[in-house]
Design a protein around this motif. Structure first.
Motif, PDB file in Angstrom:
ATOM      1  N   TRP A 119      -1.646   6.198  -2.342  1.00 34.87           N
ATOM      2  CA  TRP A 119      -2.257   6.319  -1.698  1.00 34.87           C
ATOM      3  C   TRP A 119      -1.232   5.767  -0.272  1.00 34.87           C
ATOM      4  O   TRP A 119       0.256   5.712  -0.286  1.00 34.87           O
ATOM      5  CB  TRP A 119      -2.721   4.259  -1.515  1.00 34.87           C
ATOM      6  N   ILE A 120      -2.210   5.284   1.194  1.00 28.74           N
ATOM      7  CA  ILE A 120      -1.075   5.772   2.667  1.00 28.74           C
ATOM      8  C   ILE A 120      -2.218   4.788   2.854  1.00 28.74           C
ATOM      9  O   ILE A 120      -3.679   4.545   3.351  1.00 28.74           O
ATOM     10  CB  ILE A 120      -2.093   6.889   3.281  1.00 28.74           C
ATOM     11  N   TRP A 121      -1.731   3.969   3.869  1.00 26.36           N
ATOM     12  CA  TRP A 121      -1.765   2.589   4.767  1.00 26.36           C
ATOM     13  C   TRP A 121      -0.798   1.807   5.401  1.00 26.36           C
ATOM     14  O   TRP A 121       0.922   2.010   4.992  1.00 26.36           O
ATOM     15  CB  TRP A 121      -1.869   1.361   3.274  1.00 26.36           C
ATOM     16  N   GLY A 122      -1.407   1.489   6.849  1.00 29.25           N
ATOM     17  CA  GLY A 122      -0.312   1.080   7.637  1.00 29.25           C
ATOM     18  C   GLY A 122      -1.030  -0.241   8.382  1.00 29.25           C
ATOM     19  O   GLY A 122      -2.088   0.446   8.992  1.00 29.25           O
ATOM     20  N   PRO A 123      -0.159  -1.508   9.088  1.00 30.51           N
ATOM     21  CA  PRO A 123      -1.039  -2.310   9.313  1.00 30.51           C
ATOM     22  C   PRO A 123      -1.161  -1.749  11.367  1.00 30.51           C
ATOM     23  O   PRO A 123      -1.471  -2.689  10.825  1.00 30.51           O
ATOM     24  CB  PRO A 123      -0.093  -3.507   9.215  1.00 30.51           C
ATOM     25  N   ASP A 124       0.309  -1.166  11.030  1.00 26.40           N
ATOM     26  CA  ASP A 124       0.031  -0.232  12.627  1.00 26.40           C
ATOM     27  C   ASP A 124      -0.442   0.871  12.841  1.00 26.40           C
ATOM     28  O   ASP A 124      -0.557   1.103  11.748  1.00 26.40           O
ATOM     29  CB  ASP A 124       1.589  -0.676  13.234  1.00 26.40           C
ATOM     30  N   ALA A 125      -0.538   1.343  14.336  1.00 31.33           N
ATOM     31  CA  ALA A 125      -0.321   2.861  14.125  1.00 31.33           C
ATOM     32  C   ALA A 125       0.365   3.807  12.903  1.00 31.33           C
ATOM     33  O   ALA A 125       1.756   3.435  13.836  1.00 31.33           O
ATOM     34  CB  ALA A 125      -1.329   3.225  16.011  1.00 31.33           C
TER      35      ALA A 125
END
Length: 905
Positions: free
Chosen positions: A657-663
């Motif tokens: 998985w890949i995820w980020g709260p910011d760009a």
């Protein structure tokens, strides 16, 4: 054997966090610091690795692991070590591990430490360098001490320098008198200036330094005496005098150190280094040092070259011409002790370099000149002297004391160093194969040749960066200063100005090589208006950090793997880079994609296909861990998003998985080597259901072959994607790339590689491979390769559909997008496109069709207020066609492209 020794000897213990621990710059939410117990290690010895952990995650860390990998350049040495970790929120712990160093001498390593949670997600990481060398002189990292007062905490000060991996110390002004270094009373004495020196403090420094692998060098001049020398057996007939035509002075050659001192000593008086009487006298006094103190050698100093001198019997000489003979006799006189020497200003350095010294050292001043008459005032001048000294000394690494912001420090004591100034000078020296003399006791940095003058201080940010820099120069010592020589290989940056000589406002890039690697040293001077290393006024602009650019390197030997290492990113880890090969009128080249450049990058490349032990864990011709059931093993991550492996909402078993709260940008990739040439199919299960990425795709690329992009759709369930690629040179890189705003995810599972599929089914008789994203309806340039950064896709003023591609910049630019098709049936093809160029007047604007087996076909794009169709026709004879749009233009000039189509006639 190395794998076994590493696995068996990494043992952990835990102890409580003490309140008296020295502070260190935090590297994240869990890892506080990673250090080793020594600055340097003998081959085969035990390395104690200390990992300081502080849980600031905001939650308990239960069922986690600490993983350690030992790396030599791009290759992992031995197995990954995994140890359990449970750490309550806000708790502290110290983990201590023992790593058995390999038996090879003079090797640098990077120990990579990752902390993972119970799901296998990396929550923090850090690295530390390890130098395995039996002697400090091959890879010198020279520091200094000067405070020999009573009750000085020598162990604490040595520990700070140990953490920078300083492996030798210059004991500055520890002595009693220059001509009589050992005092009558060994318990306490005053130096020439009246500073109290305590014998126990000197001995304590030496003992503490030896315990952590540092050599200890007793500082003293080779030819100087203070007033009263005649009472100590120094004869006036040995003296040096200014020659009659020397405009710098008269009488006995001397140097004023102070207007007044408590001891009454204000001047140094100099004697003829070639005089046998003086030689016998100073050698005997020097050997008394070793009788009473456990020093490891003599650091000989001078005040530089002051012009023509004469002896008491009127023979004339220049001091620099005495160095070779004096140093050879000095080395013989002190026996097995080390000898280091400072020809100030590098005047006469060629005579010192060919003498029997153990390390070469030269205090650099910007007003002195090299053998060609050029000033030592620029970054490039430092590089030139380091290279020249390496040749003259038979391969030694020049130690460079070059005092930063000298006048600024004297005029503004108590001010901070300019971070950019320090890092750029350090990069200039270390990239060239030299070494710095800048760090001293209590973690201070030099700005003055009188070491007790601590005028400037390091900020916390600079301390952290210097720590990373010294880890880097240890880990990559075998690429920086282990027999590398300069090359004249051409290096180009399609998007930026560059220079091989360190010109301002350009990327400074040049080539090196050894018997395995070709190397690009890349120092960022973009936005830096002056290339003076000294930054004497305390000012230096921070370089303009750049991202996602290309470098074109014309190689000597075939290139099959490319790696990037930098002290400015990824804690110094080596990262494999993507590249393509080509040739033009200048020769064969690789076009390398570089993720970023802040201060200093080092790119190294070789003809090896494997690219390091870690890079083909699945074996020759096999994809490893396609279902992520072994965590991230086999896959390499690069980017700014959170990432990991867990079983939550997996398609089967575990998922990536890949995820980020910011760009963010993120890429996970694996290179499979040793493949037979032919057609291969890659498939994967993917899910992208939160947020809307700008780019989300699978990328398939190899050596000398095409690059295939497969877009990943937005969907609430797992979707199957697949792509077919032609492997030409035995290697295939499989990557998943996403560029996205915040709160956007990507999930990947069941990646499979199948050989020998796709050719007949994908391209039945009468058909040909489709042009990818010809209308730019993906909302990005997926399927197209861009050279330049002045390109985009939007929905304004489109010709057809929802999107168009545009070129535009407020400044001069060159922009190109292109797409290569392979597997075409030979025959006649027509390419058409709708284009509009209505603002500004480009220097060149055209569609380019090439690579089809004939001469390129160019179709010019006209200036006009409406979309117009352009066409080009080619006869394909080799199954390939490259379609490109290119524009070179001044600022405020546009180009719009839409509805690119390929038709077989």
């Amino acid at each position: 054997m190395l794998a076994v020794s590493l696995t068996c000897t990494l043992l952990f213990s835990q102890m409580g966090w003490g309140s008296d621990e020295a502070a260190a710059a935090s590297t994240g939410k869990v890892v506080y610091d990673v250090t080793t117990d020594k600055a340097m290690y003998d081959p085969g010895s035990t390395v104690e690795v200390r990992i300081d952990l502080k849980n600031r995650l905001g939650r308990d860390l239960t069922g986690g692991t600490v993983e350690i990998k030992a790396k030599h350049l791009e290759s992992q040495i031995g197995e990954t070590i995994r140890k359990p970790l449970d750490l309550k929120h806000s708790a502290d712990v110290i983990m201590v591990g023992n790593w058995q160093a390999p038996n090879q001498d003079f090797k640098g390593y990077l120990l990579e430490v990752d902390v993972k949670d119970a799901s296998g997600n990396v929550v923090d990481s850090d690295t530390v360098g390890v130098d395995v060398s039996s002697s400090w002189v091959k890879f010198p990292r020279y520091g200094y001490v000067w405070d020999f007062g009573q009750n000085t905490n020598t162990a604490e000060r040595i520990d700070k320098l140990k953490n920078y991996h300083i492996n030798a110390l210059q004991y500055y002004d520890w002595k009693y008198r220059h001509h009589k270094p050992v005092a009558p009373d060994l318990r306490q004495w005053d130096d020439w200036s009246g500073r109290p020196i305590y014998g126990d403090t000197v001995r304590s420094y030496i003992a503490s330094a030896k315990a952590v692998g540092m050599a200890n060098m007793a500082y003293n001049m080779i030819y100087a005496a203070t007033s009263g020398y005649d009472k100590d057996g120094v004869k006036q007939e040995w003296a040096l005098y200014y020659a009659d035509d020397n405009p710098r002075g008269q009488g006995h050659f001397s140097f004023k150190m102070a207007d007044s001192t408590p001891t009454g000593i204000t001047h140094l008086y100099f004697f003829n280094p070639l005089n046998p009487g003086w030689q016998n006298y100073i050698f005997a006094e020097t050997n008394k040092i070793f009788e009473h103190f456990d020093f490891d050698g003599w650091h000989g100093d001078t005040v530089g070259e002051w012009g023509k001198m004469k002896t008491s019997d009127n023979r004339t000489l220049y001091v620099k011409d005495t160095y070779t003979e004096f140093l050879n006799k000095a080395k013989q006189a002190i026996g097995g002790k080390y000898l280091v020497f400072n020809p100030v200003g590098a005047q006469g350095i060629e005579n010192a370099s060919k003498a029997n010294v153990d390390a070469i050292y030269a205090e650099i001043w910007p007003w002195d000149r090299d053998s060609e008459g050029e000033l030592y005032d620029t970054y490039y001048s430092l590089k030139k002297e380091i290279e020249q000294s390496r040749k003259e000394s038979g391969g030694k690494s020049l130690i460079v004391p070059a005092y930063m912001s000298y006048d600024y420090g004297e005029q503004n004591p108590g001010s901070p160093f300019n971070t950019a100034a320090v890092l750029l000078t350090d990069a200039a020296v270390y990239a060239a194969g030299g070494s710095r003399m800048e760090l001293g006791d209590n973690g201070n940095m030099l700005s003055n040749e009188y070491f007790p003058a601590q005028n400037l201080y390091m900020t916390e940010d600079l301390k952290y960066r210097i720590g990373k820099l010294y880890d880097f120069i240890v880990a990559y010592e075998n690429l920086l200063r282990d027999g590398q020589t300069e090359t004249a290989n051409r290096i180009e940056f399609p998007q930026y100005a560059s220079s091989a000589t360190g010109e301002p406002n350009k990327i400074w890039a040049y080539g090196k090589k050894d018997n395995r690697y070709e190397i690009i040293q890349m120092i960022n001077l973009l936005g830096v208006s002056k290339n003076d290393w000294r930054a004497n006024d305390g000012r230096k602009e921070t370089p303009q950090k750049i991202s996602n650019f290309e470098v074109k390197y014309y190689y000597t030997n075939d290139v099959n793997s490319v790696w990037l290492a930098s002290p400015d990113s990824d804690d110094g880890r080596s990262k494999r880079l993507q590249f393509t090969k080509g040739s033009d009128g200048k020769g064969k080249y690789v076009l390398i994609s570089v993720p970023s450049l802040e201060y200093w990058n080092m790119i190294y490349m070789s003809s090896d296909r494997s690219g390091g032990e870690e890079e083909q864990p699945g074996g020759i011709g096999k994809l490893m861990n396609g279902g992520f059931e072994s965590g991230e093993a086999g896959w390499t991550y690069a980017g700014t998003a959170a990432h990991g492996v867990d079983s939550n909402d997996a398609f089967e078993g575990s998922k990536y998985w890949i995820w980020g709260p910011d760009a963010y940008t993120a890429k996970v990739s694996q290179t499979v080597s040793g493949l037979e040439p032919g057609t291969y199919s890659v498939s994967a299960k993917v899910k992208q259901n939160t947020g809307t990425p700008m780019i989300s795709r699978m990328e398939l690329s190899g050596l000398g072959g095409e690059t295939v992009f497969v877009n990943i759709p937005h969907s609430g369930q797992y979707e199957n994607i697949s792509g077919t690629v032609q492997v030409v040179n035995g290697e295939l890189n499989i990557a998943f790339y996403q560029e996205a705003p915040g709160n956007t995810n990507l999930q990947i599972d069941n990646v499979e590689l199948i050989a020998g599929t796709g050719s007949s089914e994908e391209n039945p008789p009468g058909s040909f491979p489709a042009l990818v994203n010809g209308g730019f309806e993906s909302g990005d340039i997926s399927g197209w390769k861009a050279t330049g950064t002045n390109v985009g896709v939007d929905g304004s003023d489109v010709n057809d559909g929802s999107f168009k591609c545009y070129f535009w910049s407020g400044q001069n630019y060159q922009q190109k997008i292109e797409q290569e098709l392979t597997g075409l049936e030979n025959g006649k093809y027509t390419v058409s496109a709708m284009v509009k160029q209505n603002t500004g007047t480009p220097l060149l604007s055209r569609m380019e069709l090439s690579g089809y087996g004939g001469s390129p076909v160019y179709t010019n794009i006209s200036h006009g207020n409406d979309y117009s169709m352009i066409k080009g026709t080619v006869q394909v004879t080799n199954g390939k066609l490259n379609i490109a749009f290119y524009q070179a233009a001044p600022g405020e000039t546009n180009l719009q492209i839409d509805k690119v189509e390929l038709v077989k006639d």
